[in-house]
Enzyme design. Structure first.
Site, short mmCIF file in Angstrom:
data_model
loop_
_atom_site.label_atom_id
_atom_site.label_comp_id
_atom_site.label_asym_id
_atom_site.label_seq_id
_atom_site.Cartn_x
_atom_site.Cartn_y
_atom_site.Cartn_z
N LYS A 146 0.82 -1.22 0.00
CA LYS A 146 0.00 0.00 0.00
C LYS A 146 0.85 1.27 0.00
O LYS A 146 0.46 2.29 -0.56
CB LYS A 146 -0.93 0.01 1.23
CG LYS A 146 -1.93 -1.14 1.25
CD LYS A 146 -3.04 -0.96 0.26
CE LYS A 146 -4.06 -2.09 0.34
NZ LYS A 146 -5.07 -2.00 -0.74
N GLU A 164 -9.60 5.63 3.38
CA GLU A 164 -10.42 4.53 3.87
C GLU A 164 -9.48 3.36 4.07
O GLU A 164 -8.45 3.27 3.42
CB GLU A 164 -11.51 4.18 2.86
CG GLU A 164 -11.10 3.23 1.73
CD GLU A 164 -10.03 3.79 0.80
OE1 GLU A 164 -9.93 5.04 0.70
OE2 GLU A 164 -9.28 3.01 0.17
N SER A 218 1.83 -9.67 -0.90
CA SER A 218 1.48 -8.25 -0.80
C SER A 218 1.70 -7.65 0.58
O SER A 218 1.89 -6.45 0.72
CB SER A 218 0.03 -8.04 -1.24
OG SER A 218 -0.84 -8.86 -0.48
C1 PLP Z 1 -1.52 -7.10 2.47
C2 PLP Z 1 -2.66 -6.75 1.59
N1 PLP Z 1 -2.80 -7.37 0.42
C3 PLP Z 1 -3.83 -7.11 -0.41
C4 PLP Z 1 -4.79 -6.18 -0.06
C5 PLP Z 1 -5.93 -5.97 -1.00
O1 PLP Z 1 -5.88 -4.77 -1.69
P1 PLP Z 1 -5.53 -4.72 -3.22
O2 PLP Z 1 -6.40 -5.71 -3.91
O3 PLP Z 1 -5.83 -3.32 -3.61
O4 PLP Z 1 -4.10 -5.05 -3.40
C6 PLP Z 1 -4.69 -5.49 1.15
C7 PLP Z 1 -5.67 -4.49 1.55
O5 PLP Z 1 -5.79 -4.02 2.61
C8 PLP Z 1 -3.58 -5.78 2.00
O6 PLP Z 1 -3.43 -5.17 3.17
#
Ligand code: PLP
Lengths: 413, 288
Positions: free
Chosen positions: A96, A118, A385
């Site tokens: 993020k 948000e 992620s």
């Molecule tokens: C670690 C992590 N991965 C994925 C996501 C999902 O978001 P996005 O689909 O925008 O990557 C989030 C959202 O809070 C997250 O914290």
């Protein structure tokens, strides 16, 4: 935008990816949206802006993030070579922050003196609160009360960082409602406030802008895999909430016809139970939060509550570019249940010593399903992620702290 | 005026102009708190003094609305309201009242889900006169504004304090029926604007349009309605009426006795306020 030979030309001037995207916002906000669009167009390629962004990526976020070959996990699966793009190692613990750095630098250039955001899992809230602390900008984060409860460590972190966390009780009290509330705040504070959206959703230019900032994930991956393996990957896998880590990984590879691309949605208790967050798999096109996209909705066009163990995936929509890529057939979308994601969480923790975020665990679970059926020469890149520190409470509640401890050494559950 | 205006909204505003007064526009959510109570209130609105009736099409995620209208939408949905039923209510109303203009107000997704062409056809057949859809700005005019006008429905454009000089004529060029000035930068049911600011904004809008101008957001009392009636062609009141509904519910959101008359009572007082303000300023716009 549909130049036949590229999947990377979108969006068009009006922010449309095919029929998706657009700018479905109230008139009060429209001039602001246009201001963000103009500012982004002005600065996105400006050398000074790029240099400042690169500086913070390198020295503050810790980029490039490693591309790690997960040898033990790969061997365990007995097929594809699995690599993890380690966004969990970024400062603040998830991807993020990539978009937060870009957007805060833009907000400053726009002369905005207050930031709102948000958050679902709290990762975006933490990343926003972090960059606001860094640049000394007051920050308000909207978060559903359900998520405030299940992501308590992140709430505490945001507060420590000086952000005000406003708990949202309306609707399902999750990410969708937090976004409604942030939009309401923005309408009332248009003169000084920048809305720092956390994913590739919202009205144009956000889906494009957040994708561009997150594309650092895919661009680095490309260089790193070339260096490690001398060729491009055969497949990419990422979880999809709003879809920003996925778009960031996918975008630079969209025109590589030989790269198979898979987005993983949250199936919650299972698609058939109706308690899930799989908008592409089980929803239909509609308009919410400023764009047209696949949505979970009832026959009357009322938005339905999403359900996922993972707060970051608990959203009834998805970024519009994903909807377009789905219809175009360029990206496949699979689903993973709560249960499968928890199993993958434990599996990665035990085999590689990496505690993943429950969001990322969805991608891992799917990768682990795919890998055994693929040849050993297959190169698979999975977006890790975020890290799982924020999810330990949730895991402890499900698996029990004791039962986790009892698992036999060297034997992933 | 060369010929009789051919839409119900134009006729109504022309009549108000002849009377030398501004109009009262009421907003209530369809099916709030339940279909039966909502119907009783709707039926009574013209008699209580509503000149134009806005009916909210409830939506699960009303992003431009404050807590009062959010809650009213959720009550209506919980009580089983659907877009189809809302259109049905208008058809029923039209059997007895051929004159009071009805404007449906809401968000795009339920309409999109219903099917735009079918919605426009059904709404027109039911006797709907105009639409206010919060999240289809002129940038998305092909979605609804264009088709609605082609189908013979007025499309009421919202103008906000943030709508700048360059943008204003573009918005107004796509307006019909009347212009809805959102008097605050904010959501419904929160703040009220200073009358002097509203007067300035109304003058600014009037330079670009001959359409009547209605002012809404933040008008709660007969006194405020009267102040607006002196500077614009209509005052819109929503949250204040919906607050009366909310106050008249028991713990399980069922209407307590006398709820309908209490809502209509406030409408009567608001109408009196509006009518007390003979403005003579109706001459500023020309009937279409
Ligand atoms: C670690 C992590 N991965 C994925 C996501 C999902 O978001 P996005 O689909 O925008 O990557 C989030 C959202 O809070 C997250 O914290």
């Amino acid at each position: 935008m549909t130049k036949r030979n590229t999947y990377r030309a979108g969006p068009d001037e009006g922010g449309h990816f095919g029929i998706y995207g657009g700018r479905f916002v109230a008139e009060t906000l429209m001039p602001l949206i246009l201001e963000v669009e103009r500012a982004y167009a002005r600065y996105k390629d400006e050398p000074e802006f790029l240099a400042e962004k690169a500086y913070y990526y390198k020295h503050y976020v810790g980029r490039p993030s490693p591309l790690y070959y997960a040898k033990r996990l790969s061997e365990r699966c007995g097929g594809a070579k699995i690599f993890f793009k380690r966004e969990d190692l970024n400062h603040t613990g998830a991807h993020k922050v990539n978009s937060c750095i870009g957007q805060i630098l833009l907000a400053r250039r726009m002369g905005k003196t207050r930031v709102i955001a948000e958050t679902g899992a709290g990762q975006h809230g933490v990343a926003t609160a972090t960059v606001c602390a860094l640049f000394d900008i007051p920050c308000v984060v909207y978060m559903g009360t359900t998520d405030v409860a299940r992501q308590a460590p992140n709430v505490f972190r945001m507060k420590m960082l000086g952000a005000e966390v406003r708990a949202v009780t309306s609707g399902s009290a999750t990410l969708k409602d937090a976004m409604n509330e942030a939009l309401r705040d923005w309408v009332a504070n248009v003169h000084d406030t920048y809305y720092l959206i956390g994913t590739v959703a919202g009205p144009h230019p956000y889906p494009m802008m957040v994708r561009d900032f997150q594309s650092v994930i895919g661009n680095e991956t490309r260089e790193q895999i070339l260096e490690l393996e001398g060729r491009l990957p055969d497949s990419l896998v990422a979880c999809v909430g709003g879809g920003s880590n996925a778009m960031g990984l996918f975008y630079p590879f969209l025109d590589e016809a030989d790269v198979r691309i898979v987005g993983v949605e949250a199936a919650g208790d299972g698609i058939r139970t109706g308690r899930h967050a799989a908008s592409i798999t089980a929803g239909r096109p509609g308009v919410l939060h400023g764009n047209r996209t696949y949505l979970l909705q009832d026959a009357d066009g009322q938005i339905q509550e999403a359900h996922s163990i993972s707060a970051g995936l608990d959203y009834p929509g998805i970024g519009p570019e994903h909807s377009w890529l789905k219809d175009a057939g360029r990206v496949e979308y699979a689903t993973i249940t709560d249960k499968e994601s928890v199993e993958a969480f434990h599996l990665l923790t035990r085999t590689e010593g990496i505690i993943p975020a429950l969001e990322s665990a969805h991608a891992i679970a799917h990768a682990v399903k795919m890998a055994p059926k693929l040849p050993k020469s297959h190169l698979m890149v999975v977006s890790l992620s975020g890290r799982g520190d924020k999810d330990l409470d949730t895991i402890a509640k499900i698996s029990g702290p004791a039962s986790v401890g009892e698992q036999k050494k060297g034997q992933p559950p | 005026m060369s010929r009789a205006p051919h839409t119900r909204l134009a006729r109504r505003f022309a009549a108000l102009r002849t009377e030398g007064r501004a109009g009262l526009v009421t907003f209530l959510t369809a099916g709030d708190p339940d279909a039966k109570t909502a119907w009783k209130i709707l039926k009574g609105l013209p008699g209580a003094g509503a000149d134009v009736i806005e009916i909210g099409m409830p939506f699960s995620d009303p992003m431009a609305d404050g807590p009062a209208i959010q809650a009213s939408s959720l009550r209506a949905l919980k009580a089983g309201q659907t877009l189809k039923k809302t259109i049905g209510v208008v058809a029923r109303f039209r059997k007895a009242d051929r004159d009071t203009p009805i404007v449906l107000m809401g968000y795009f997704n339920p309409i999109y889900s219903y099917g735009v062409a079918k919605f426009l056809k059904d709404a027109r057949a039911a006797g709907v006169d105009g639409l206010i859809v919060v999240d289809t700005p002129i940038e998305e005019e092909d979605e609804l504004c264009g088709p609605a006008r082609a189908a013979g429905l007025d499309f009421i454009q919202l103008v906000a304090p943030t709508t700048g000089e360059a943008r204003l004529p573009k918005v107004l060029a796509r307006a019909s029926g009347f212009v809805y000035y959102v008097s605050i930068t904010g959501i419904t049911g929160t703040r009220s604007a200073a009358v002097s600011d509203v007067a300035g904004a109304v003058r600014r809008i009037r330079r670009h349009t001959h359409l009547p101008i209605a002012v809404g957001f933040g008008i709660r009392t007969p006194k405020q309605a009267a102040e607006i009636a002196r500077i614009a062609e209509a005052a819109v009141v929503g949250s204040a009426l919906i607050n009366v509904i909310a106050d008249g519910l028991d713990k399980s959101d069922k209407a307590k006795k006398g709820l309908g008359p209490r809502v209509l009572g406030l409408v009567t007082r608001l109408a009196r306020g509006v009518r007390s303000a003979k403005s003579g300023r109706g001459a500023k716009w020309k009937a279409a």
